[in-house]
Enzyme design. Sequence first.
Site, PDB file in Angstrom:
ATOM      1  N   LYS A 176       0.820  -1.212   0.000  1.00  0.00           N
ATOM      2  CA  LYS A 176       0.000   0.000   0.000  1.00  0.00           C
ATOM      3  C   LYS A 176       0.857   1.267   0.000  1.00  0.00           C
ATOM      4  CE  LYS A 176      -2.301  -0.816   3.800  1.00  0.00           C
ATOM      5  NZ  LYS A 176      -1.886  -2.146   4.266  1.00  0.00           N
ATOM      6  N   ARG A 179      -9.436   0.590   9.047  1.00  0.00           N
ATOM      7  CA  ARG A 179      -9.022  -0.768   9.392  1.00  0.00           C
ATOM      8  C   ARG A 179     -10.048  -1.513  10.225  1.00  0.00           C
ATOM      9  NH1 ARG A 179      -3.114   0.375   8.980  1.00  0.00           N
ATOM     10  NH2 ARG A 179      -1.931  -1.488   9.438  1.00  0.00           N
ATOM     11  N   ARG A 235      12.038  -8.803   5.223  1.00  0.00           N
ATOM     12  CA  ARG A 235      12.288  -7.367   5.331  1.00  0.00           C
ATOM     13  C   ARG A 235      13.441  -7.067   6.304  1.00  0.00           C
ATOM     14  NH1 ARG A 235       6.911  -3.841   4.619  1.00  0.00           N
ATOM     15  NH2 ARG A 235       6.634  -3.916   6.856  1.00  0.00           N
ATOM     16  N   ARG A 250      13.324  -4.859  11.643  1.00  0.00           N
ATOM     17  CA  ARG A 250      12.614  -3.778  12.330  1.00  0.00           C
ATOM     18  C   ARG A 250      11.751  -4.368  13.437  1.00  0.00           C
ATOM     19  NH1 ARG A 250       8.699  -0.037   8.777  1.00  0.00           N
ATOM     20  NH2 ARG A 250       7.232  -1.584   9.544  1.00  0.00           N
ATOM     21  N   ARG A 267      -0.076  -8.813  13.481  1.00  0.00           N
ATOM     22  CA  ARG A 267      -0.607  -7.821  12.543  1.00  0.00           C
ATOM     23  C   ARG A 267      -1.495  -8.502  11.497  1.00  0.00           C
ATOM     24  NH1 ARG A 267       4.762  -5.317  10.638  1.00  0.00           N
ATOM     25  NH2 ARG A 267       3.604  -3.915   9.302  1.00  0.00           N
TER      26      ARG A 267
HETATM   27  P1  ADP Z   1       1.315  -2.170   8.046  1.00  0.00           P
HETATM   28  O1  ADP Z   1       0.237  -1.842   7.029  1.00  0.00           O
HETATM   29  O2  ADP Z   1       2.527  -2.751   7.416  1.00  0.00           O
HETATM   30  O3  ADP Z   1       0.798  -2.953   9.215  1.00  0.00           O
HETATM   31  P2  ADP Z   1       1.223   0.562   9.049  1.00  0.00           P
HETATM   32  O4  ADP Z   1       2.360   1.523   9.004  1.00  0.00           O
HETATM   33  O5  ADP Z   1       0.027   0.884   8.226  1.00  0.00           O
HETATM   34  O6  ADP Z   1       1.854  -0.837   8.667  1.00  0.00           O
HETATM   35  O7  ADP Z   1       0.714   0.388  10.561  1.00  0.00           O
HETATM   36  C1  ADP Z   1       1.594   0.125  11.616  1.00  0.00           C
HETATM   37  C2  ADP Z   1       0.830   0.045  12.947  1.00  0.00           C
HETATM   38  O8  ADP Z   1       0.185   1.311  13.211  1.00  0.00           O
HETATM   39  C3  ADP Z   1      -0.306  -0.955  13.008  1.00  0.00           C
HETATM   40  O9  ADP Z   1       0.162  -2.242  13.325  1.00  0.00           O
HETATM   41  C4  ADP Z   1      -1.186  -0.350  14.114  1.00  0.00           C
HETATM   42  O10 ADP Z   1      -0.639  -0.590  15.383  1.00  0.00           O
HETATM   43  C5  ADP Z   1      -1.083   1.131  13.853  1.00  0.00           C
HETATM   44  N1  ADP Z   1      -2.134   1.633  12.924  1.00  0.00           N
HETATM   45  C6  ADP Z   1      -1.940   2.149  11.667  1.00  0.00           C
HETATM   46  N2  ADP Z   1      -3.102   2.503  11.090  1.00  0.00           N
HETATM   47  C7  ADP Z   1      -4.080   2.201  11.995  1.00  0.00           C
HETATM   48  C8  ADP Z   1      -5.502   2.311  11.990  1.00  0.00           C
HETATM   49  N3  ADP Z   1      -6.176   2.805  10.932  1.00  0.00           N
HETATM   50  N4  ADP Z   1      -6.181   1.899  13.108  1.00  0.00           N
HETATM   51  C9  ADP Z   1      -5.552   1.400  14.168  1.00  0.00           C
HETATM   52  N5  ADP Z   1      -4.202   1.252  14.233  1.00  0.00           N
HETATM   53  C10 ADP Z   1      -3.466   1.648  13.172  1.00  0.00           C
END
Ligand code: ADP
Length: 248
Positions: free
Chosen positions: A42, A117, A155, A188, A199
């Site tokens: 994304k 989400r 990664r 990371r 996740r």
């Molecule tokens: P990825 O898509 O690889 O999981 P992101 O950078 O989008 O990575 O998100 C990293 C973390 O940030 C998530 O695991 C969560 O803890 C938090 N996060 C990001 N976006 C949201 C959201 N819309 N609602 C709740 N938590 C979020």
Amino acid sequence: MAPGKTASKTASAVAPEDDKNPVRPVARPLAMVLFGSPGSGKGTQAKYLMDWLHIPQISTGDMLREHIRSGDSIGKAIQERMRAGSLVSDELVNQLVFERIGQPDARRGFILDGYPRTPAQAEEMMRLLSAAGAGEVVIHLVVDYNVIIARMSGRRVCPKCGTLYNSVSRPPRVEGICDLDGATLVVRDDDREEVVRERLAQYERQTRPLIEFFRATSDRLIEVDASRDRPEVVFERIKSELKDLVQG
Ligand code: ADP
């Protein structure tokens, strides 16, 4: 809705006063919603879309990490949950997105990356977009589960300069060593195996079901295979689905 099908209320963007903006100058701001599992690419597609459409990327993950980096009260409140791979509260992300889409640079449109989400976020997003008069296009990056696991476990990051590598798609010249400064690459914090699993579990439980919500409510949903091809090829696919939004 079938993949690639265009519904009648097609979203489009406002750009009448800016000749450089390639988005068709029509009545509504454009909200591009990038949807897909962690590791589906994304963030990469958001960057391509940003360069193509000249509208900002709004990544909730980046915004939350920025709060953690700055050490403010929001950052302190969320860092444990983020480290464990859990979602942070709907109230917080809804508020962050609400504030961000009100900024002047988002007036013609924006790209949502990592939001919504959860069902509560999806409902709030629809409210926010309708209040802003925006039409949305949801882009679902469809990636096979096993491909995601392989990508995410490969990664690595340089602890010195932050460059990201991937043993599958972007290997360093010498295994385990940064091309740019010779530092030893590390995993990371949120790419550790147990965190990746958490996740992905969160995604399956709370986020994937939203696709049904989008099918039922969204102006337009496109589904793009993002499992095998390089990111540039995936982007070409997205562009060809969105041709009608852009001039020329
Ligand atoms: P990825 O898509 O690889 O999981 P992101 O950078 O989008 O990575 O998100 C990293 C973390 O940030 C998530 O695991 C969560 O803890 C938090 N996060 C990001 N976006 C949201 C959201 N819309 N609602 C709740 N938590 C979020």
